[in-house]
Design a protein around this motif. Structure first.
Motif, PDB file in Angstrom:
ATOM      1  N   HIS A 155     -11.486   9.675   1.631  1.00 47.15           N
ATOM      2  CA  HIS A 155     -12.380   8.719   0.981  1.00 47.15           C
ATOM      3  C   HIS A 155     -13.750   9.337   0.698  1.00 47.15           C
ATOM      4  CE1 HIS A 155      -9.720   5.311   1.432  1.00 47.15           C
ATOM      5  NE2 HIS A 155      -9.569   5.575   2.704  1.00 47.15           N
ATOM      6  N   ARG A 156     -14.560   8.573  -0.069  1.00 49.07           N
ATOM      7  CA  ARG A 156     -15.960   8.947  -0.236  1.00 49.07           C
ATOM      8  C   ARG A 156     -16.622   9.003   1.136  1.00 49.07           C
ATOM      9  NH1 ARG A 156     -18.744   7.007  -5.120  1.00 49.07           N
ATOM     10  NH2 ARG A 156     -20.292   6.019  -3.772  1.00 49.07           N
ATOM     11  N   PRO A 157     -17.561   9.928   1.331  1.00 46.65           N
ATOM     12  CA  PRO A 157     -18.276   9.965   2.610  1.00 46.65           C
ATOM     13  C   PRO A 157     -19.027   8.659   2.862  1.00 46.65           C
ATOM     14  CG  PRO A 157     -18.642  11.973   1.367  1.00 46.65           C
ATOM     15  CD  PRO A 157     -17.949  11.019   0.438  1.00 46.65           C
ATOM     16  N   VAL A 158     -19.291   8.382   4.138  1.00 44.37           N
ATOM     17  CA  VAL A 158     -19.917   7.135   4.563  1.00 44.37           C
ATOM     18  C   VAL A 158     -21.159   7.448   5.387  1.00 44.37           C
ATOM     19  CG1 VAL A 158     -19.633   5.089   6.005  1.00 44.37           C
ATOM     20  CG2 VAL A 158     -17.741   5.875   4.591  1.00 44.37           C
ATOM     21  N   LEU A 159     -22.218   6.692   5.154  1.00 43.02           N
ATOM     22  CA  LEU A 159     -23.410   6.751   5.988  1.00 43.02           C
ATOM     23  C   LEU A 159     -23.560   5.382   6.645  1.00 43.02           C
ATOM     24  CD1 LEU A 159     -25.922   8.363   6.901  1.00 43.02           C
ATOM     25  CD2 LEU A 159     -27.149   7.380   4.949  1.00 43.02           C
ATOM     26  N   ILE A 160     -23.395   5.335   7.971  1.00 45.64           N
ATOM     27  CA  ILE A 160     -23.496   4.083   8.718  1.00 45.64           C
ATOM     28  C   ILE A 160     -24.830   4.054   9.445  1.00 45.64           C
ATOM     29  CG2 ILE A 160     -22.469   2.602  10.474  1.00 45.64           C
ATOM     30  CD1 ILE A 160     -19.816   3.954  10.025  1.00 45.64           C
ATOM     31  N   LEU A 161     -25.618   3.015   9.206  1.00 45.44           N
ATOM     32  CA  LEU A 161     -26.878   2.813   9.915  1.00 45.44           C
ATOM     33  C   LEU A 161     -26.668   1.721  10.951  1.00 45.44           C
ATOM     34  CD1 LEU A 161     -27.728   4.176   7.207  1.00 45.44           C
ATOM     35  CD2 LEU A 161     -29.841   2.844   7.325  1.00 45.44           C
ATOM     36  N   VAL A 162     -26.693   2.079  12.230  1.00 46.91           N
ATOM     37  CA  VAL A 162     -26.519   1.106  13.306  1.00 46.91           C
ATOM     38  C   VAL A 162     -27.898   0.761  13.851  1.00 46.91           C
ATOM     39  CG1 VAL A 162     -25.401   0.588  15.503  1.00 46.91           C
ATOM     40  CG2 VAL A 162     -24.283   2.129  13.870  1.00 46.91           C
ATOM     41  N   GLY A 163     -28.354  -0.465  13.581  1.00 48.92           N
ATOM     42  CA  GLY A 163     -29.690  -0.878  13.969  1.00 48.92           C
ATOM     43  C   GLY A 163     -29.681  -2.082  14.888  1.00 48.92           C
ATOM     44  N   GLY A 164     -30.823  -2.332  15.505  1.00 44.64           N
ATOM     45  CA  GLY A 164     -30.972  -3.470  16.411  1.00 44.64           C
ATOM     46  C   GLY A 164     -32.133  -3.235  17.350  1.00 44.64           C
ATOM     47  N   PHE A 165     -32.491  -4.263  18.086  1.00 42.49           N
ATOM     48  CA  PHE A 165     -33.618  -4.154  19.007  1.00 42.49           C
ATOM     49  C   PHE A 165     -33.264  -3.286  20.208  1.00 42.49           C
ATOM     50  CE2 PHE A 165     -34.554  -8.347  16.970  1.00 42.49           C
ATOM     51  CZ  PHE A 165     -35.751  -7.967  16.368  1.00 42.49           C
ATOM     52  N   ALA A 166     -34.293  -2.856  20.934  1.00 41.67           N
ATOM     53  CA  ALA A 166     -34.088  -2.037  22.133  1.00 41.67           C
ATOM     54  C   ALA A 166     -33.195  -2.773  23.122  1.00 41.67           C
ATOM     55  CB  ALA A 166     -35.437  -1.722  22.783  1.00 41.67           C
ATOM     56  N   GLY A 167     -32.198  -2.056  23.651  1.00 41.10           N
ATOM     57  CA  GLY A 167     -31.307  -2.645  24.632  1.00 41.10           C
ATOM     58  C   GLY A 167     -30.199  -3.498  24.059  1.00 41.10           C
ATOM     59  N   SER A 168     -30.041  -3.501  22.740  1.00 38.84           N
ATOM     60  CA  SER A 168     -29.019  -4.348  22.119  1.00 38.84           C
ATOM     61  C   SER A 168     -27.616  -3.767  22.220  1.00 38.84           C
ATOM     62  CB  SER A 168     -29.357  -4.588  20.647  1.00 38.84           C
ATOM     63  OG  SER A 168     -29.380  -3.360  19.933  1.00 38.84           O
ATOM     64  N   GLY A 169     -27.507  -2.464  22.505  1.00 36.11           N
ATOM     65  CA  GLY A 169     -26.199  -1.827  22.590  1.00 36.11           C
ATOM     66  C   GLY A 169     -25.853  -0.989  21.381  1.00 36.11           C
ATOM     67  N   LEU A 243     -25.759   6.910  12.066  1.00 36.91           N
ATOM     68  CA  LEU A 243     -27.130   6.950  12.542  1.00 36.91           C
ATOM     69  C   LEU A 243     -27.368   5.806  13.524  1.00 36.91           C
ATOM     70  CD1 LEU A 243     -29.145   7.545   9.232  1.00 36.91           C
ATOM     71  CD2 LEU A 243     -28.025   9.209  10.698  1.00 36.91           C
ATOM     72  N   SER A 244     -28.094   6.092  14.611  1.00 38.37           N
ATOM     73  CA  SER A 244     -28.461   5.059  15.567  1.00 38.37           C
ATOM     74  C   SER A 244     -29.967   5.050  15.735  1.00 38.37           C
ATOM     75  CB  SER A 244     -27.782   5.323  16.929  1.00 38.37           C
ATOM     76  OG  SER A 244     -28.221   4.388  17.892  1.00 38.37           O
ATOM     77  N   ALA A 245     -30.593   3.917  15.394  1.00 34.27           N
ATOM     78  CA  ALA A 245     -32.035   3.736  15.526  1.00 34.27           C
ATOM     79  C   ALA A 245     -32.303   2.248  15.356  1.00 34.27           C
ATOM     80  CB  ALA A 245     -32.793   4.537  14.466  1.00 34.27           C
ATOM     81  N   PRO A 246     -33.460   1.744  15.797  1.00 30.56           N
ATOM     82  CA  PRO A 246     -33.733   0.314  15.591  1.00 30.56           C
ATOM     83  C   PRO A 246     -33.685  -0.098  14.121  1.00 30.56           C
ATOM     84  CG  PRO A 246     -35.206   1.191  17.232  1.00 30.56           C
ATOM     85  CD  PRO A 246     -34.467   2.376  16.667  1.00 30.56           C
ATOM     86  N   PHE A 247     -34.276   0.698  13.223  1.00 34.90           N
ATOM     87  CA  PHE A 247     -34.292   0.400  11.796  1.00 34.90           C
ATOM     88  C   PHE A 247     -34.857  -0.990  11.508  1.00 34.90           C
ATOM     89  CE2 PHE A 247     -30.764   3.616  11.605  1.00 34.90           C
ATOM     90  CZ  PHE A 247     -31.402   4.518  10.762  1.00 34.90           C
TER      91      PHE A 247
END
Length: 345
Positions: A155-169, A243-247
């Protein structure tokens, strides 16, 4: 008040049924000593942070309701007994939460239980907006997991941005996606922390500052620039990336997200923003448990910190949601990891 390990307040916890732990242990034919050994084993195999000591006295206190188990104990108990937190009486189930699924024995590797466990965990990704393509991302992750040893992802490459507040998992969920797909993980904190800390010191600030104007106005943008440039280096090579960051600012800024999507689309890459939903009590518990220096201000001024947070905040663009309130999604990810361990051991 957050219930942490050592607080003798278990029976006051809403939904807490300590008798179920004893019932599970006895149903498995385990003594307190043997149950402790098995808890340590499953925690080590799952590479959980903070391997529980699991001595008989502590397990007895859990079963008597004298001490409410901390997050590392609860995750280990769920893995040991192949159950969810509501199954084990740690809390009341969320509306619509699947609480009783049974995995087949760990030595049965031929009946597809590992596939079912993975699918249950991935189905925690739900649409946060009506036009978000959650089925597309679910299928991409599962397909990549199934094909990672047979020639890669067509498939086409994927960029996943996983965001949320501190401690959300969000970090746990991002790592789970990576374990399934084999895609690289770019986690903002370990990627940029040395730079951020030295920059803050050079500017006359505290290396653990994440709340003052100095950090927000002069450092934060550099931190996220490093993260996004690293991501672009990957997707320019056609490598799907998580990617993992609050965002927090980024996902709520339609212009920022549109620029990212346009740039990614020009390289043939799909962008999936994923927001991890959590509750205040769980976030505080996990922040306390991880004991990171950068969280000291939050914990010391919790009410002041929470006043800056809107738990109903969602990205201002089409996005997906993983409901991790009370640790539901992380528990399912643990179950899937355990099932995959059975498959690949």
């Amino acid at each position: 008040m957050t219930m942490t390990e050592g607080h003798r307040v278990g029976k006051q916890r809403a939904g807490w049924r300590p008798d179920r732990l004893r019932e599970q242990r006895e149903a498995h034919g385990l003594t307190l000593e043997k149950a402790g050994e098995r808890l340590r084993e499953v925690a080590e195999q799952a590479k959980l942070k903070g391997i529980p000591a699991a001595n008989p006295q502590t397990l007895w206190q859990h079963e008597q309701g004298e001490v409410y188990p901390g997050p590392h104990y609860r995750r280990a108990y769920c893995l040991l007994y192949r159950a969810t937190e509501p199954d084990l009486g740690f809390r009341t189930a969320l509306p619509g939460e699947e609480t009783s699924f049974k995995l087949t024995p760990m030595d049965d590797r031929l009946n597809g239980a590992h596939v079912l466990a993975v699918e249950r965990a991935i189905h925690r990704i739900s649409p946060g907006t009506e036009d978000a393509g959650h089925f597309a991302l679910q299928q991409r992750i599962i397909d990549a997991w199934k094909r990672r040893h047979t020639g890669g992802d067509p498939h086409r490459p994927v960029l996943i941005l996983v965001g949320g507040f501190a401690g959300s998992g969000k970090t746990e969920l991002a790592r789970f996606f990576v374990q399934l797909t084999g895609w690289p993980l770019l986690d903002k904190d370990p990627l940029t922390r040395p730079l951020v800390e030295r920059l803050l010191v050079a500017l006359g600030g505290d290396p653990n500052d994440r709340h003052t104007e100095l950090y927000r106005e002069r450092v934060r943008s550099v931190e996220y620039d490093c993260l996004m440039q690293s991501a672009m280096a990957n997707i320019k090579c056609g490598i799907s990336t998580v990617l993992s960051a609050p965002f927090i600012s980024e996902m709520t800024d339609p212009d920022w997200m549109q620029r990212l999507c346009n740039r990614a689309a020009s390289m043939g890459v799909d962008v999936f923003p994923v927001w991890v939903q959590c509750d205040e009590e769980s976030m505080r518990e996990y922040i306390t448990f991880r004991s990171a220096a950068r969280d000291a201000w939050k914990l010391a001024r919790w009410d002041e910190y929470m006043a800056t947070i809107d738990l109903e905040l969602r990205p201002a663009v089409p996005h997906l949601v993983v409901d991790n309130r009370l640790g539901t999604a992380v528990t399912l990810a643990d179950q899937a990891r355990q099932a995959m361990g059975a498959m690949y051991a």
